[in-house]
Design an enzyme around this catalytic site. Structure first.
Site, PDB file in Angstrom:
ATOM      1  N   CYS A   1      16.119  -4.557  27.095  1.00 21.64           N
ATOM      2  CA  CYS A   1      15.708  -3.672  28.330  1.00 21.64           C
ATOM      3  C   CYS A   1      15.136  -2.291  27.738  1.00 21.64           C
ATOM      4  O   CYS A   1      14.212  -1.927  28.084  1.00 21.64           O
ATOM      5  CB  CYS A   1      16.928  -3.510  29.212  1.00 21.64           C
ATOM      6  SG  CYS A   1      18.440  -2.853  28.549  1.00 21.64           S
TER       7      CYS A   1
ATOM      8  N   HIS B   1      22.468  -1.065  30.613  1.00 16.77           N
ATOM      9  CA  HIS B   1      21.273  -1.525  31.088  1.00 16.77           C
ATOM     10  C   HIS B   1      20.392  -0.374  31.378  1.00 16.77           C
ATOM     11  O   HIS B   1      20.676   0.459  32.177  1.00 16.77           O
ATOM     12  CB  HIS B   1      21.429  -2.455  31.983  1.00 16.77           C
ATOM     13  CG  HIS B   1      20.080  -3.198  32.429  1.00 16.77           C
ATOM     14  ND1 HIS B   1      19.400  -3.633  31.671  1.00 16.77           N
ATOM     15  CD2 HIS B   1      19.534  -3.373  33.885  1.00 16.77           C
ATOM     16  CE1 HIS B   1      18.090  -3.917  32.337  1.00 16.77           C
ATOM     17  NE2 HIS B   1      18.407  -3.927  33.649  1.00 16.77           N
TER      18      HIS B   1
ATOM     19  N   ASP C   1      11.843  -2.808  36.797  1.00 17.85           N
ATOM     20  CA  ASP C   1      12.787  -3.213  35.556  1.00 17.85           C
ATOM     21  C   ASP C   1      12.226  -4.676  35.040  1.00 17.85           C
ATOM     22  O   ASP C   1      12.197  -5.547  35.660  1.00 17.85           O
ATOM     23  CB  ASP C   1      14.329  -3.521  36.089  1.00 17.85           C
ATOM     24  CG  ASP C   1      15.269  -4.005  35.043  1.00 17.85           C
ATOM     25  OD1 ASP C   1      14.602  -4.085  33.877  1.00 17.85           O
ATOM     26  OD2 ASP C   1      16.419  -4.281  35.437  1.00 17.85           O
TER      27      ASP C   1
END
Length: 276
Positions: free
Chosen positions: A77, A114, A129
């Site tokens: 991420c 995250h 995302d």
């Protein structure tokens, strides 16, 4: 903020397969955000191989572009969304970071690790995302309570809880499932660096000591975690198979588009065979 001025935008667009003549001129609008997000997710796989190999995971733009764009690798991420943020910033979007708490593993309460993005367009915020792996969104989602979007048969929604906490949810055959939750607090690249340090080196990080590669495809979503390759479709049908050491490199290339050099292949095969 995100070093967008340093990005080779043409190389990035080529990496994700975005053709301006075919897909449209770039502008800080919802159409561009949606198209870029979908192309990025489709082209650049989620993977932790550098962490599994014990390497550093730098987040400066030169390193990100060298790995994800020039070498055509993937990332997790912090890498994915830092690169996406740089591209969006370069085009003229207003981009802010957010830190999310993963809820996809049930009732456990993990730390905030995250990294996601909040993109503001004409006063409205959108969740972007590209780095949540096979469960993630294909396109941005409007950040408003009750929002519900369908993306190639996959349905996502936004809920709002106490203290302004936003929750991204996924609609499964058995009902709604929380994926992650995040506060409206703005995070910056330095905050991503701190979270990245935990995920890439802390003994409790789920990314250490195992191979992880994932892809949230439109038709089928795939995840390789250790030796198990899982595939799931929007109707809830799923299948699994075991990937042995001899098939590891072939599987990473065929299913996720990840090509390894000879040293990486040998080291990952030893890790895979050990079953740590």
């Amino acid at each position: 903020m995100w070093s967008g001025d340093e990005l080779d935008l043409d190389a990035y667009l080529a990496r994700i397969g975005y053709d301006i003549g075919r897909d449209g001129e770039l502008a800080p609008d919802v159409r561009t955000l949606t198209a870029l997000h979908r192309a990025h997710v489709a082209a650049i796989p989620f993977e932790n191989l550098d962490v599994a190999l014990g390497r550093q995971v730098p987040l400066d733009l030169k390193s990100l572009q060298g790995k994800l764009v020039d070498r055509r690798r993937g990332g997790y991420c912090y890498e994915q969304n830092s690169l996406l943020a740089a591209a969006l910033e370069r085009i003229g979007f207003q981009v802010a970071g957010r830190g999310a708490r993963n809820r996809s593993r049930g009732a456990t309460l993990p730390p905030v690790t995250h990294a996601v993005l909040a993109v503001t367009i004409d006063g409205e915020q959108w969740l972007a995302d590209a780095g949540f792996g096979w469960q993630g969104v294909l396109e941005p989602v409007p950040l408003r309570a009750g929002a519900r979007v369908e993306q190639s048969g996959w349905t996502f929604g936004i809920g709002v809880e106490d203290e302004g906490i936003h929750v991204l949810r996924s609609l499964r055959p058995e009902g709604w499932t929380d994926l992650y939750a995040f506060s409206p607090q703005t995070l910056y690249p330095g905050d991503f660096t701190v979270m990245n340090h935990y995920s890439s080196s802390h003994p409790q990080s789920r990314f250490l000591g195992q191979v992880v590669a994932q892809r949230p495809g439109a038709d089928v979503r795939r995840a390789l975690v250790r030796e198990t390759l899982s595939s799931v479709r929007a109707d809830g049908s799923a299948e699994e198979r075991i990937v042995d050491t001899a098939d590891l490199a072939v599987t990473l290339e065929a299913e996720f588009g990840i090509e390894l050099d000879s040293e990486e292949r040998a080291r990952l095969e030893r890790l895979h065979a050990a079953g740590v």
